[in-house]
Design a protein around this motif. Structure first.
Motif, PDB file in Angstrom:
ATOM      1  N   LEU A  11       0.621  43.459   1.492  1.00  0.00           N
ATOM      2  CA  LEU A  11       1.351  42.500   0.661  1.00  0.00           C
ATOM      3  C   LEU A  11       0.429  41.381   0.183  1.00  0.00           C
ATOM      4  CD1 LEU A  11       4.838  41.962   2.331  1.00  0.00           C
ATOM      5  CD2 LEU A  11       4.347  42.865   0.055  1.00  0.00           C
ATOM      6  N   ARG A  12      -0.429  40.924   1.129  1.00  0.00           N
ATOM      7  CA  ARG A  12      -1.351  39.843   0.799  1.00  0.00           C
ATOM      8  C   ARG A  12      -2.326  40.297  -0.296  1.00  0.00           C
ATOM      9  NH1 ARG A  12      -1.596  37.791   5.712  1.00  0.00           N
ATOM     10  NH2 ARG A  12      -3.232  39.183   6.422  1.00  0.00           N
ATOM     11  N   ALA A  13      -2.806  41.541  -0.161  1.00  0.00           N
ATOM     12  CA  ALA A  13      -3.758  42.070  -1.147  1.00  0.00           C
ATOM     13  C   ALA A  13      -3.128  42.162  -2.520  1.00  0.00           C
ATOM     14  CB  ALA A  13      -4.241  43.450  -0.695  1.00  0.00           C
ATOM     15  N   MET A  14      -1.810  42.514  -2.542  1.00  0.00           N
ATOM     16  CA  MET A  14      -1.123  42.620  -3.835  1.00  0.00           C
ATOM     17  C   MET A  14      -0.965  41.243  -4.484  1.00  0.00           C
ATOM     18  SD  MET A  14       1.672  45.486  -2.935  1.00  0.00           S
ATOM     19  CE  MET A  14       2.660  45.338  -4.383  1.00  0.00           C
ATOM     20  N   ASP A  15      -0.826  40.224  -3.639  1.00  0.00           N
ATOM     21  CA  ASP A  15      -0.655  38.868  -4.146  1.00  0.00           C
ATOM     22  C   ASP A  15      -1.972  38.242  -4.596  1.00  0.00           C
ATOM     23  OD1 ASP A  15       1.953  38.855  -3.893  1.00  0.00           O
ATOM     24  OD2 ASP A  15       2.050  37.750  -1.996  1.00  0.00           O
ATOM     25  N   THR A  16      -3.073  38.684  -3.979  1.00  0.00           N
ATOM     26  CA  THR A  16      -4.359  38.059  -4.255  1.00  0.00           C
ATOM     27  C   THR A  16      -4.775  38.358  -5.687  1.00  0.00           C
ATOM     28  OG1 THR A  16      -4.966  38.459  -1.981  1.00  0.00           O
ATOM     29  CG2 THR A  16      -6.759  37.915  -3.478  1.00  0.00           C
ATOM     30  N   PRO A  17      -5.062  37.322  -6.464  1.00  0.00           N
ATOM     31  CA  PRO A  17      -5.523  37.593  -7.827  1.00  0.00           C
ATOM     32  C   PRO A  17      -6.903  38.258  -7.812  1.00  0.00           C
ATOM     33  CG  PRO A  17      -5.582  35.236  -7.351  1.00  0.00           C
ATOM     34  CD  PRO A  17      -4.978  35.903  -6.169  1.00  0.00           C
ATOM     35  N   ALA A  18      -7.156  39.093  -8.803  1.00  0.00           N
ATOM     36  CA  ALA A  18      -8.467  39.744  -8.886  1.00  0.00           C
ATOM     37  C   ALA A  18      -9.538  38.740  -9.269  1.00  0.00           C
ATOM     38  CB  ALA A  18      -8.411  40.876  -9.901  1.00  0.00           C
ATOM     39  N   ILE A  19      -9.142  37.807 -10.145  1.00  0.00           N
ATOM     40  CA  ILE A  19     -10.084  36.771 -10.584  1.00  0.00           C
ATOM     41  C   ILE A  19      -9.356  35.433 -10.532  1.00  0.00           C
ATOM     42  CG2 ILE A  19     -11.542  35.955 -12.500  1.00  0.00           C
ATOM     43  CD1 ILE A  19     -11.207  38.818 -13.720  1.00  0.00           C
ATOM     44  N   SER A  20     -10.022  34.436  -9.999  1.00  0.00           N
ATOM     45  CA  SER A  20      -9.432  33.100 -10.126  1.00  0.00           C
ATOM     46  C   SER A  20     -10.540  32.055 -10.208  1.00  0.00           C
ATOM     47  CB  SER A  20      -8.504  32.803  -8.946  1.00  0.00           C
ATOM     48  OG  SER A  20      -9.249  32.645  -7.772  1.00  0.00           O
ATOM     49  N   THR A  21     -10.280  31.044 -10.993  1.00  0.00           N
ATOM     50  CA  THR A  21     -11.254  29.945 -11.102  1.00  0.00           C
ATOM     51  C   THR A  21     -10.526  28.646 -10.811  1.00  0.00           C
ATOM     52  OG1 THR A  21     -10.830  29.422 -13.417  1.00  0.00           O
ATOM     53  CG2 THR A  21     -12.405  31.169 -13.002  1.00  0.00           C
ATOM     54  N   ARG A  22     -11.276  27.682 -10.288  1.00  0.00           N
ATOM     55  CA  ARG A  22     -10.673  26.381 -10.000  1.00  0.00           C
ATOM     56  C   ARG A  22     -11.650  25.281 -10.437  1.00  0.00           C
ATOM     57  NH1 ARG A  22      -9.183  27.508  -5.089  1.00  0.00           N
ATOM     58  NH2 ARG A  22     -10.699  26.287  -3.947  1.00  0.00           N
ATOM     59  N   GLY A  23     -11.249  24.550 -11.461  1.00  0.00           N
ATOM     60  CA  GLY A  23     -12.063  23.412 -11.937  1.00  0.00           C
ATOM     61  C   GLY A  23     -13.432  23.815 -12.453  1.00  0.00           C
ATOM     62  N   LEU A  24     -13.516  24.988 -13.036  1.00  0.00           N
ATOM     63  CA  LEU A  24     -14.820  25.499 -13.478  1.00  0.00           C
ATOM     64  C   LEU A  24     -15.342  24.651 -14.644  1.00  0.00           C
ATOM     65  CD1 LEU A  24     -16.526  27.891 -12.544  1.00  0.00           C
ATOM     66  CD2 LEU A  24     -15.571  29.212 -14.428  1.00  0.00           C
ATOM     67  N   THR A  25     -16.531  24.123 -14.453  1.00  0.00           N
ATOM     68  CA  THR A  25     -17.105  23.220 -15.456  1.00  0.00           C
ATOM     69  C   THR A  25     -18.577  23.535 -15.650  1.00  0.00           C
ATOM     70  OG1 THR A  25     -15.592  21.475 -14.769  1.00  0.00           O
ATOM     71  CG2 THR A  25     -17.538  20.771 -16.023  1.00  0.00           C
ATOM     72  N   ARG A  26     -19.010  23.464 -16.898  1.00  0.00           N
ATOM     73  CA  ARG A  26     -20.441  23.628 -17.155  1.00  0.00           C
ATOM     74  C   ARG A  26     -20.871  22.627 -18.224  1.00  0.00           C
ATOM     75  NH1 ARG A  26     -25.611  25.913 -15.785  1.00  0.00           N
ATOM     76  NH2 ARG A  26     -26.768  24.878 -17.428  1.00  0.00           N
ATOM     77  N   ARG A  27     -21.881  21.840 -17.861  1.00  0.00           N
ATOM     78  CA  ARG A  27     -22.409  20.862 -18.819  1.00  0.00           C
ATOM     79  C   ARG A  27     -23.839  21.237 -19.168  1.00  0.00           C
ATOM     80  NH1 ARG A  27     -20.171  17.390 -14.994  1.00  0.00           N
ATOM     81  NH2 ARG A  27     -18.062  16.763 -15.582  1.00  0.00           N
ATOM     82  N   PHE A  28     -24.211  21.048 -20.431  1.00  0.00           N
ATOM     83  CA  PHE A  28     -25.604  21.172 -20.882  1.00  0.00           C
ATOM     84  C   PHE A  28     -26.023  19.779 -21.340  1.00  0.00           C
ATOM     85  CE2 PHE A  28     -23.785  25.402 -21.614  1.00  0.00           C
ATOM     86  CZ  PHE A  28     -24.703  26.203 -20.958  1.00  0.00           C
ATOM     87  N   GLY A  29     -26.650  19.033 -20.468  1.00  0.00           N
ATOM     88  CA  GLY A  29     -26.976  17.646 -20.789  1.00  0.00           C
ATOM     89  C   GLY A  29     -25.689  16.851 -20.941  1.00  0.00           C
ATOM     90  N   ASP A  30     -25.516  16.230 -22.097  1.00  0.00           N
ATOM     91  CA  ASP A  30     -24.306  15.426 -22.340  1.00  0.00           C
ATOM     92  C   ASP A  30     -23.146  16.280 -22.829  1.00  0.00           C
ATOM     93  OD1 ASP A  30     -25.750  13.220 -21.674  1.00  0.00           O
ATOM     94  OD2 ASP A  30     -26.361  12.779 -23.736  1.00  0.00           O
ATOM     95  N   PHE A  31     -23.458  17.504 -23.230  1.00  0.00           N
ATOM     96  CA  PHE A  31     -22.424  18.352 -23.826  1.00  0.00           C
ATOM     97  C   PHE A  31     -21.694  19.164 -22.747  1.00  0.00           C
ATOM     98  CE2 PHE A  31     -21.406  22.603 -25.660  1.00  0.00           C
ATOM     99  CZ  PHE A  31     -20.373  22.190 -26.482  1.00  0.00           C
ATOM    100  N   THR A  32     -20.381  19.085 -22.768  1.00  0.00           N
ATOM    101  CA  THR A  32     -19.588  19.859 -21.807  1.00  0.00           C
ATOM    102  C   THR A  32     -19.088  21.124 -22.503  1.00  0.00           C
ATOM    103  OG1 THR A  32     -18.915  17.805 -20.765  1.00  0.00           O
ATOM    104  CG2 THR A  32     -17.645  19.770 -20.191  1.00  0.00           C
ATOM    105  N   ALA A  33     -19.671  22.248 -22.129  1.00  0.00           N
ATOM    106  CA  ALA A  33     -19.315  23.510 -22.789  1.00  0.00           C
ATOM    107  C   ALA A  33     -18.003  24.062 -22.241  1.00  0.00           C
ATOM    108  CB  ALA A  33     -20.422  24.535 -22.594  1.00  0.00           C
ATOM    109  N   VAL A  34     -17.824  23.936 -20.926  1.00  0.00           N
ATOM    110  CA  VAL A  34     -16.585  24.392 -20.285  1.00  0.00           C
ATOM    111  C   VAL A  34     -16.101  23.257 -19.393  1.00  0.00           C
ATOM    112  CG1 VAL A  34     -15.582  26.057 -18.689  1.00  0.00           C
ATOM    113  CG2 VAL A  34     -17.261  26.819 -20.359  1.00  0.00           C
TER     114      VAL A  34
END
Lengths: 276, 523
Positions: A11-34
């Motif tokens: 049951l737990r495996a069925m509930d577990t998402p295959a992919i999940s992200t939390r607060g994913l951020t990527r900056r290139f210098g001053d520019f925030t791409a994600v």
């Protein structure tokens, strides 16, 4: 053998998402791409990730596959924390990255055999799957042609073949249909749908909204690095219909949803090119 | 673009390396130019202009060979991208030649010719016009010839069939040279018996042949003009112009095909049967075998890399006898030859990821550790070096006999030190200073001055350690101790190599984005 003792785990495996992200951020210098992206993709889902050019789609997919380090945030694949060092998780993942990761001076079969062995397949399985994939992708007619001399569409097909040779559970595809003709696109769609039927999860970015609409059950839209919509197609349709003040029974296309969500055409008047 | 490149530490280092390399080559060119200038001045002052070919021939060799030897230090611009725009053929050809003017070889050759021009004009001012015409014509011929050679080499290297034919021709040339030279030296004992007249006859024949070749024609034009034979001088200049025209025509044919949109890709051929599991080169499974197999396939398909491998062997063979006394060469031939043999592997070892292109991403996506990839690459390097070593040893033994036990042991132990150090340094530079290599095009290599300079310095350092240890012990009469000292150093070298390998994943992760950006960018 089925055992009741394993039921909670299942049951737990069925509930577990295959992919999940939390607060994913990527900056290139001053520019925030994600910027602070949080979402999850359920196992067995065909997930479309859309956005205008430069919105941050490729940056997100690169972070999720280990090609780019996030500035902050976390990712989980198949319920486990994913980092660039997660070798066992990588074994379960297939990726067609933006640059396709092809080795130009090999033939298609040499390349597929190379990839198969890099993913730990034994030689016999690698050779068998290579042959089957080459036949399926209609790449078997050019056995001596080097990858560098392939057309763009053929390279895309080969990249996809390489991404699935080890039978991944999670597949990340960055613009897999770009430059692919209608016949090849049909072949690819058939293969991808087959994978979904067998329980794989597919995360796809594409500019071809018709394809996404036909294949994906869930869609997220990123704009200027921020997630602006996320849900099933029906949920997005209902949300946009409400915001437009229309009846939710009216069937909006994905293109209409997309244009509405990213706000194209509103606020910024199109400049006229009088000299054209 | 310059300011943008200076935003990174590597960009700054690259600029510094370029300035340093530029300074070195300028100094080299200036010293050669000054030397040739003085030589020309002496010949002209003493009325010995018949010796002028001795100054002009070396310029031809320098101009034609330098581009290959210095390929890591210069960046070539792929002008075929201009063909997307509506440029005329004339301007395309002109730009191709103008870019050739900025090659290191052209600059060095130009400085040398300027030196000769200065020397001759200072000694014989009335020859100004003739000297200028002859040397400018010779420079134009050299420029056209070198651009023509590279344009055609690119063409032949671009397709598998022509590449294989070129490879075979190259191999036969190499083997021919190897057989020719010992055959000549086998008779060296009889040379003293060779009559003076026969030697003079051979020299006269050589002089006649060289006099109708471009350097001879350029020198001949100046010589004849100085003797007052203007008509003959004009004829020599005409001959030189014909050579330049021939080189220019061949270049024009090649560029014309490129201009018309010729595709250098492999000709598509539909074959009914499919390559299955045939052609197994290796039978060891897993990622190491996969990378080794892939590396060997890449190598076999890269004329440039094959050339880099064999070029030092040819130079060793050709130059082995010259310059040093027989005793010195017999004693130190082996270590010198082995050290020189390392040069063939320099670009492979110090930029081992350069040929991956977009495929570099696969190493980060797959569940294979980077250290496994580097280990497999090092195994290939070791195998290639072993082959080079066998050839070098064969040449040395064939030419000078079996070396003494002391120097043999010292060389073998030094190798045990040098190899792991080179591999360790090579792995570090391959990850931290990788640059994209175009494996089938000689004239369009994008080099990295920083990588080239550092790898050369490391080679010199490793060789310097060997020389310092051996000579310091030999001078005190303890040459036998060199081998054990090298063995101790070898242990350090192996530890360094293992340490680099174990850190390869961390280093690659730290340089991941830069690696992908520099290698996976569009060619």
């Amino acid at each position: 053998m089925f055992s009741l003792a394993r039921f909670p785990d299942m049951l737990r495996a069925m509930d577990t998402p295959a992919i999940s992200t939390r607060g994913l951020t990527r900056r290139f210098g001053d520019f925030t791409a994600v910027d602070d992206i949080t979402f999850s993709v359920a196992a067995g889902q065909f997930f479309g990730f859309l956005g205008p050019n430069g919105a941050g789609k490729s940056t997100t997919i690169k972070m999720m596959t280990g090609l780019l380090e996030p500035t902050s945030g976390q990712m989980e694949i198949l319920g486990q924390k994913f980092t660039a060092e997660s070798l066992e998780l990588k074994r379960q993942m297939g990726v067609v990255p933006e640059g396709m990761a092809l080795l130009g001076r090999l033939t298609a079969s040499e390349y597929l055999r190379f990839v198969g062995r890099m993913y730990g397949l034994d030689r016999e399985t690698t050779n068998r799957r290579t042959q089957e994939l080459l036949d399926f992708m209609q790449l078997a007619n050019e056995p001596k042609k080097l990858v560098t001399d392939f057309s763009h569409g053929m390279q895309k097909k080969l990249a996809l073949a390489a991404a699935v040779i080890h039978g991944p559970k999670v597949l990340f595809l960055d613009e897999p249909f770009e430059g692919v003709d209608a016949i090849a696109a049909g072949t690819l769609k058939t293969m991808l749908q087959g994978m979904i039927h067998r329980g794989a999860t597919i995360f796809l970015t594409s500019h071809v909204l018709e394809i996404v609409e036909r294949l994906c059950s869930h869609v997220a839209i990123i704009h200027r690095g921020r997630l602006v919509a996320n849900g099933s197609l029906e949920e997005l349709r209902a949300g946009v219909a409400i915001s437009l003040g229309e009846s939710s029974d009216q069937k909006l296309t994905l293109e209409e949803i997309f244009l509405n969500v990213v706000g194209a055409g509103a606020g910024e008047p199109a400049q006229e090119l009088s000299w054209l | 673009m310059l300011l943008n490149s200076l935003r990174t530490r590597r960009g700054n280092f690259e600029l510094a390396a370029r300035i340093l390399g530029g300074g070195f080559f300028s100094l080299l060119g200036l010293s050669m130019g000054v030397g040739l200038g003085f030589g020309a001045f002496e010949f002209a002052s003493d009325g010995k202009l018949e010796f002028l070919p001795f100054l002009i021939w070396p310029v031809l060799f320098l101009w034609q060979l330098a581009p290959v030897m210095m390929v890591s230090f210069q960046e070539h611009v792929d002008l075929s991208v201009l063909l997307r725009f509506p440029v005329s053929f004339g301007s395309y050809l002109l730009q191709y030649l103008v870019y050739g003017l900025f090659d290191i070889s052209s600059i060095l050759g130009g400085i040398c010719l300027a030196g000769i021009w200065t020397g001759l004009v200072c000694a014989r001012p009335h020859l100004l016009v003739w000297v200028t015409l002859a040397l400018v014509g010779f420079a134009a011929f050299n420029l056209l010839l070198t651009r023509m050679i590279f344009a055609w080499l690119d063409r032949w290297l671009a397709q598998r069939r022509t590449r294989e034919i070129l490879g075979m021709v190259f191999l036969f040339l190499l083997l021919g040279a190897q057989l020719l030279n010992p055959a000549y030296y086998q008779h060296s004992g009889h040379r003293s018996r060779m009559t003076r007249s026969a030697t003079l006859h051979a020299l006269h024949t050589a002089d006649r042949v060289q006099s109708v070749l471009p350097p001879g024609l350029a020198a001949g034009a100046i010589h004849e003009a100085a003797d007052g034979h203007e008509i003959v001088a004009l004829a020599s200049l005409g001959g030189l112009a014909l050579y330049a025209l021939a080189a220019g025509s061949l270049l024009g044919i090649r560029l014309g095909a490129e201009y018309r949109g010729e595709s250098l890709g492999e000709a598509p051929r539909r074959v009914a049967t499919v390559e299955g599991t045939r052609g197994k080169t290796f039978d060891f499974a897993g990622p190491i075998g996969a990378v080794v197999e892939k590396e060997l396939r890449y190598l076999s398909r890269s004329g440039v890399m094959l050339y880099s491998l064999v070029a030092p062997l040819i130079m060793l063979f050709v130059l082995g006898r010259n310059g040093s006394g027989a005793g010195f060469a017999a004693h130190y031939g082996l270590p010198l030859g082995v050290a020189y043999g390392f040069l063939g592997l320099m670009r492979l070892v110090y930029n081992s990821l350069g040929g991956e292109g977009a495929g570099i991403q696969l190493y980060f996506l797959s569940p294979t550790r980077f250290q496994t990839v580097m280990l497999a690459k090092n195994l290939v390097h070791l195998a290639l070096f072993s082959v080079e070593l066998v050839v070098v040893c064969s040449i040395i033994v064939f030419r000078f006999g079996i070396p003494g036990t002391e120097i043999l042991a010292a060389t073998a132990c030094w190798l045990l030190f040098a190899l792991p150090v080179q591999l360790a340094a090579g792995n570090v530079l391959s990850i931290t200073m990788a640059y994209r290599m175009t494996l089938t095009r000689m004239s369009r290599e994008q080099g990295s001055a920083g990588n080239g300079l550092l790898s050369l310095l490391i080679q010199l350092l490793v060789f310097g350690v060997g020389v310092a240890v051996y000579l310091s012990l030999a001078l005190k009469g303890h040459a036998r101790l060199a081998a054990p000292v090298f063995l101790v150093l070898a242990a350090g070298g192996v530890i360094a190599w293992l340490r680099v390998l174990s850190n390869a994943d961390r280093m690659a992760a730290g340089r991941k984005e830069a690696l992908i950006q520099s290698l996976a960018r569009a060619a």
